[in-house]
Write a protein that holds these residues in place. Structure first.
Motif, short mmCIF file in Angstrom:
data_model
loop_
_atom_site.label_atom_id
_atom_site.label_comp_id
_atom_site.label_asym_id
_atom_site.label_seq_id
_atom_site.Cartn_x
_atom_site.Cartn_y
_atom_site.Cartn_z
N GLY A 26 0.78 -1.30 0.06
CA GLY A 26 -0.17 0.18 0.20
C GLY A 26 0.84 1.31 0.03
N PRO A 27 1.64 1.42 1.03
CA PRO A 27 2.67 2.62 1.00
C PRO A 27 3.50 3.02 -0.13
CG PRO A 27 2.51 1.47 3.28
CD PRO A 27 1.60 0.75 2.19
N SER A 28 4.07 1.64 -0.64
CA SER A 28 5.02 1.71 -1.65
C SER A 28 4.20 2.03 -3.01
CB SER A 28 5.56 0.26 -1.95
OG SER A 28 4.86 -0.65 -2.65
N ALA A 33 3.37 6.66 -7.09
CA ALA A 33 2.62 7.74 -7.62
C ALA A 33 3.41 9.12 -7.50
CB ALA A 33 1.22 7.64 -7.35
N TRP A 34 3.88 9.16 -6.37
CA TRP A 34 4.35 10.30 -5.93
C TRP A 34 5.74 10.75 -6.64
CZ3 TRP A 34 6.84 14.76 -4.63
CH2 TRP A 34 7.90 15.05 -3.63
N HIS A 35 6.57 9.73 -6.69
CA HIS A 35 7.92 9.59 -7.45
C HIS A 35 7.96 10.16 -8.91
CE1 HIS A 35 11.07 8.68 -4.04
NE2 HIS A 35 9.93 9.36 -3.70
N ALA A 158 1.74 12.21 4.14
CA ALA A 158 1.43 10.65 3.52
C ALA A 158 2.64 9.70 4.35
CB ALA A 158 1.96 10.78 2.36
N HIS A 159 3.53 10.77 4.98
CA HIS A 159 4.52 9.73 6.03
C HIS A 159 3.74 9.20 7.26
CE1 HIS A 159 8.23 11.58 4.04
NE2 HIS A 159 8.04 10.80 3.17
N THR A 160 2.60 9.30 7.26
CA THR A 160 1.67 8.62 8.10
C THR A 160 1.73 7.12 7.94
OG1 THR A 160 -0.60 8.57 9.24
CG2 THR A 160 -0.35 8.88 6.73
N CYS A 161 2.04 6.49 6.76
CA CYS A 161 1.98 5.34 6.49
C CYS A 161 3.44 4.91 6.01
CB CYS A 161 0.90 4.58 5.48
SG CYS A 161 1.19 5.54 3.97
N GLY A 162 3.60 3.58 6.03
CA GLY A 162 4.89 2.96 5.37
C GLY A 162 6.10 3.12 6.05
N GLU A 163 7.15 2.80 5.67
CA GLU A 163 8.45 3.09 6.49
C GLU A 163 9.76 3.33 5.64
OE1 GLU A 163 9.36 -0.63 8.41
OE2 GLU A 163 7.91 -1.68 7.26
N CYS A 164 10.80 3.65 6.16
CA CYS A 164 12.08 3.75 5.62
C CYS A 164 12.75 2.18 5.62
CB CYS A 164 12.90 4.65 6.08
SG CYS A 164 12.20 6.48 5.92
N HIS A 165 13.77 2.09 4.38
CA HIS A 165 14.28 0.65 4.35
C HIS A 165 15.80 1.09 4.15
CE1 HIS A 165 10.25 0.40 3.06
NE2 HIS A 165 10.33 -0.95 3.58
N ILE A 166 16.72 0.38 5.12
CA ILE A 166 17.82 0.80 4.90
C ILE A 166 18.42 0.25 3.40
CG2 ILE A 166 20.35 -0.20 5.67
CD1 ILE A 166 19.27 1.64 7.59
N PHE A 168 16.88 0.69 0.46
CA PHE A 168 16.72 1.58 -0.38
C PHE A 168 17.10 2.98 -0.33
CE2 PHE A 168 12.31 -1.12 -0.60
CZ PHE A 168 13.23 -2.20 -1.34
N SER A 169 16.65 3.62 1.09
CA SER A 169 17.34 4.82 1.11
C SER A 169 18.40 5.20 2.06
CB SER A 169 16.05 5.64 1.83
OG SER A 169 15.56 5.23 2.81
N GLY A 170 18.64 4.09 2.97
CA GLY A 170 19.87 4.31 3.96
C GLY A 170 19.15 4.65 5.33
C1 HEM Z 1 9.17 7.06 2.03
C2 HEM Z 1 11.64 10.90 1.80
C3 HEM Z 1 7.68 13.47 0.47
C4 HEM Z 1 5.09 9.24 0.50
C5 HEM Z 1 10.10 7.69 2.02
C6 HEM Z 1 11.35 7.42 2.12
C7 HEM Z 1 12.29 8.66 2.23
C8 HEM Z 1 11.20 9.35 1.84
C9 HEM Z 1 13.65 8.80 2.38
C10 HEM Z 1 12.09 5.94 2.67
C11 HEM Z 1 12.05 5.23 1.38
C12 HEM Z 1 12.41 3.73 1.73
O1 HEM Z 1 13.66 3.63 2.29
O2 HEM Z 1 11.93 3.03 1.52
C13 HEM Z 1 10.67 12.07 1.44
C14 HEM Z 1 11.01 13.44 1.39
C15 HEM Z 1 9.84 14.06 1.05
C16 HEM Z 1 8.85 13.16 0.93
C17 HEM Z 1 12.30 13.94 1.64
C18 HEM Z 1 9.59 15.41 1.05
C19 HEM Z 1 10.31 16.54 1.50
C20 HEM Z 1 6.81 12.41 0.29
C21 HEM Z 1 5.20 12.67 -0.35
C22 HEM Z 1 4.65 11.67 -0.45
C23 HEM Z 1 5.45 10.79 0.24
C24 HEM Z 1 4.94 14.26 -0.74
C25 HEM Z 1 3.34 11.12 -0.92
C26 HEM Z 1 2.44 12.08 -1.02
C27 HEM Z 1 5.95 8.37 1.05
C28 HEM Z 1 5.52 7.08 1.49
C29 HEM Z 1 6.77 6.36 1.92
C30 HEM Z 1 7.76 7.25 1.78
C31 HEM Z 1 4.03 6.50 1.43
C32 HEM Z 1 6.59 4.91 2.42
C33 HEM Z 1 7.17 3.82 1.55
C34 HEM Z 1 6.99 2.62 1.93
O3 HEM Z 1 6.77 2.14 2.87
O4 HEM Z 1 7.71 1.64 1.22
N1 HEM Z 1 10.01 9.13 1.78
N2 HEM Z 1 9.53 12.23 1.01
N3 HEM Z 1 6.69 11.15 0.65
N4 HEM Z 1 7.29 8.30 1.19
FE1 HEM Z 1 8.48 9.98 1.22
#
Ligand code: HEM
Ligand code: CA
Length: 270
Positions: A26-28, A33-35, A158-166, A168-170
């Protein structure tokens, strides 16, 4: 409202089933779509947003897009089953379904995005935000995309959901206690927790002092330091309905950047 040339009801339910089988998808899908849209430059009108250009080199190789091959591959069987939908529409519809599935707002979907034919239209590397930077950089990126401070804060919610992965992003870990739920908890956590340096991660990231299980990126905490951003962090922390409404509007705008002549699809409930 115009019926699309694919069975949108069946497709929505196939996407939902895929997410319920594998919640981290879901979060991915939202990030995909965002990227895909985030390469846009509203002044130069280039970067090929919302065209699924990320399928191609060089864009699929950009460091910021690491890990997004997973949601892209997951959607392939649905593209085969519904060949009439463009990849670009499919990626956006999947993100909308994911948001709604996790408890976020319903976003009215429009179809008609046109797929890029090859990588010649990809934007240059370096247009996605760099999480190690601060509010000046965040504002630069979202201004280039055509968003004001209120929209930028809503979108980052949107960072309400999902997580960071070492790998992928460190960076490592989730922002909130329910990484499969979509609400304003990114903002409540950001305001309520005491954010301290996480000494276990090589990159600079923050953890909540209370449980040490949650994380924030430098760009996330920079929203607290900037008065114009902070105002909206406080608004959305107080008002989940307002967050849902503003997020829906901003995410629809993001996922329609650079498109033209889209058609309104039947609503998800109909
Ligand atoms: C995940 C950075 C804005 C949605 C992440 C990750 C980073 C990041 C570093 C972790 C990726 C990984 O390791 O898998 C940023 C920065 C932003 C930004 C620097 C702006 C300053 C946004 C926006 C959205 C978004 C605008 C959507 C509208 C997400 C979601 C995840 C995520 C849903 C979780 C992905 C997962 O769980 O696989 N973001 N993000 N982010 N980002 Fe952002
Ligand atoms: Ca693109």
């Amino acid at each position: 409202v115009e019926e699309p040339p694919f069975d949108i009801r069946a497709l929505r339910s196939d996407i939902e089933n895929m997410i319920s089988d594998k919640l981290e998808l879901g979060p991915s899908l939202i990030r995909l779509a965002w990227h895909e849209a985030g390469s846009y430059d509203c002044f130069k009108k280039d970067g090929s947003p919302n065209s699924a250009s990320m399928r191609f080199k060089p864009e699929c190789m950009y460091a910021g897009n690491k890990g997004l091959e997973i949601p892209r591959k997951a959607l392939e069987p649905l593209k085969k089953k519904y060949p009439q939908i463009s990849y670009a529409d499919l990626w956006v519809l999947a993100a909308y379904v994911a948001i709604e599935y996790m408890g976020g707002p319903e976003i009215p979907f429009s179809w008609g995005r046109v797929d890029a034919k090859d990588g010649s239209v990809c934007g240059p590397d370096g247009r996605l935000p760099d999480a190690s930077k601060m509010q000046g950089h965040v504002r630069e990126v979202f201004t280039r995309l055509g968003f004001n401070d209120q929209e930028a804060v809503a979108l980052i919610g949107a960072h309400t959901c999902g997580e960071c992965h070492i790998k992928f992003s460190g960076y490592d870990g989730p922002w909130t206690h329910d990484k499969n739920g979509f609400d304003n908890s990114f903002f409540t956590q950001l305001l309520e927790e005491d954010w301290v340096l996480n000494p276990k991660i090589e990159k600079l990231q923050l953890m909540d002092r209370a449980t040490t299980k949650l994380m924030m990126l430098p760009t996330d905490v920079s929203l607290l330091l900037d008065p114009s951003y902070r105002k909206y962090v406080e608004l959305y922390a107080k008002d989940n309905d307002r967050f849902n409404a503003d997020f829906a509007k901003a995410f629809k705008k993001l996922t329609e950047l650079g498109t033209k002549n889209l058609h309104k699809a039947p609503a998800s409930g109909s």
